[in-house]
Design an enzyme around this catalytic site. Structure first.
Site: not given
Ligand code: PLP
Length: 413
Positions: A51, A53, A197, A223, A226, A232
């Site tokens: 983790y 954060e 975008d 992203t 692609k 991903r």
């Protein structure tokens, strides 16, 4: 994958079956690609166990010595590759990255201006089906009905009329390059934040085959899976003056801990995108798209805007007397995987629209060239004209899988 085989043979078998499927079919889905084995390796690591954060050097959990190293590398590579002042590599995917932009710069009810979904925009650009359309006052520009191109005079007119907080440029299905200098001018005239975008074409930007929006935009999302060919995930690139607002919007605004193993995979993909071979891949992706577009046009397919100058094509099948879904299913049965898609001025429903969308990133990563593009166009025409003839579709599938045997799939041994 011995441990997986032992623990869960059902999942193991599905993985193996998917590998075989990806090998024997021709993938023309414009948003898909094949990651390298190095990227897959980085994603399947013990960084799944941590983790983190917060951000490097300022975490809410201890024990970050290696996680900070991974995230810093990803950030530095993203900034260098795209010439960005600031990068956030934590968004879980493209949609949450986009939501972070709304959170950073707008309040519920504020006006945003983006490309119409059925003209190639994305759900997160203010579609009524998306939170972005339910919580914000989204207005949309469309493609010119005659040319199939963006009409910048019309975008300017709408921007001045509606005074949006966000002017959104970018698309999921527009086969042309964007004029970022024009978008910048319009954003300045109406006082909007320019939000680009580049989810679809980031890999072309990285490889020098598409103009780079980063110098023009306040903020750019992408992203990573692609054309960029990573795992991903997503990234946000922005001007230094927006860095705090963006980082706060991603965490704690929208997300908890970042997916560190994915960040490692993104870092590897960014390193790959800095190599000379990646420029060649980007160039060939566009070249293959142009060849395929020309071959399809020769065979009577009607391409929105008359062709392509990026990695994708949108085809209106109305003149072929077949719906987008019927064509996509027939082609799947023939070993050609693509998706049905709405087209500008759509008259049918979104679940069975008039068009199909296809692109060349995956086949280019696999090494296909002009000869293969000609064969694909031929098979697509045959599949459309024999969509009800299962024998014929099976015969084409034999040919497509025979072609596939000659080309390795990156990432699959
Ligand atoms: C794919 C895409 C997204 C969303 O990405 P996900 O990772 O599927 O959430 C956002 N914007 C555009 C333009 C896209 O093409």
């Amino acid at each position: 994958m011995n441990a997986l085989l032992k623990t869960d043979p059902e999942i193991f078998n599905l993985v193996k079956s998917e590998e075989a499927y990806q090998k024997r079919t021709i993938r023309l889905i414009a948003s898909e690609n094949y990651t390298s084995k190095a990227v897959l390796d980085a994603c399947g690591t013990v960084f799944q166990n941590k983790y983190s954060e917060g951000y490097p050097g300022a975490r809410y959990y201890q024990g970050q010595v290696n996680c900070d190293g991974v995230e810093r590398l990803a950030i530095e590579r993203a900034k260098a590759l795209f010439g960005a002042e600031h990068a956030n590599v934590q968004p879980y995917s493209g949609s949450p990255a986009n939501l972070a932009i709304y959170l950073a710069f707008a309040k519920p009810g504020d006006t945003v201006l983006g490309l119409n979904l059925s003209h190639g925009g994305h759900l997160t650009h203010g579609s009524k089906a998306s939170a972005t359309g339910k919580w914000f006052n989204a207005v949309h520009y469309s493609l010119d009905p005659v040319t199939g191109l963006l009409n910048y005079d019309e975008i300017r007119r709408m921007a001045l009329e509606h005074k949006p907080k966000l002017l959104i440029a970018g698309h999921s299905a527009y086969p042309r390059q964007l004029d970022f200098a024009k978008f910048r001018e319009i954003a300045d005239e109406c006082g909007a934040i320019l939000f680009v975008d580049m989810a679809h074409f980031a890999g072309l930007v990285a490889g020098g085959a598409h103009p780079n929006p980063v110098p023009f935009a306040d903020v750019v999302t992408t992203t990573t899976h692609k054309t960029l060919r990573g795992p991903r995930g997503a990234m946000i690139l922005c001007k230094e003056k927006h860095a705090k607002a963006i980082d706060k919007a991603v965490f704690p605004g929208l997300q908890g801990g970042p997916h560190n193993a994915t960040t490692a995979g993104i870092a590897v993909a960014l390193k790959e995108a800095m190599q000379p071979e990646f420029k060649e891949y980007a160039r060939k992706t566009v070249e293959n798209a142009k060849t395929l577009a020309a071959e399809l046009t020769k065979r009577g397919f009607s391409l929105v805007s008359g062709g392509t100058d990026n990695h994708l094509m949108l085809i209106d099948l109305t003149n072929k007397n077949i719906s987008g879904k019927e064509a996509a299913v027939a082609m799947e049965n023939a070993g050609l995987i693509l998706n049905y898609n709405t087209v500008p001025g759509e008259t049918r429903k979104a679940s069975d629209p008039s068009g199909i969308r296809l692109g060349t990133p995956s086949v280019t990563s696999r090494g296909f060239g002009a000869d293969e593009m000609r064969k694909i166009a031929e098979w697509m025409e045959l599949a459309c004209s024999h969509s009800q003839d299962n024998g014929k579709l099976e015969a084409i599938a034999k040919e497509t899988s025979a072609l596939c045997e000659r080309f390795a799939v990156p990432g699959i041994e």
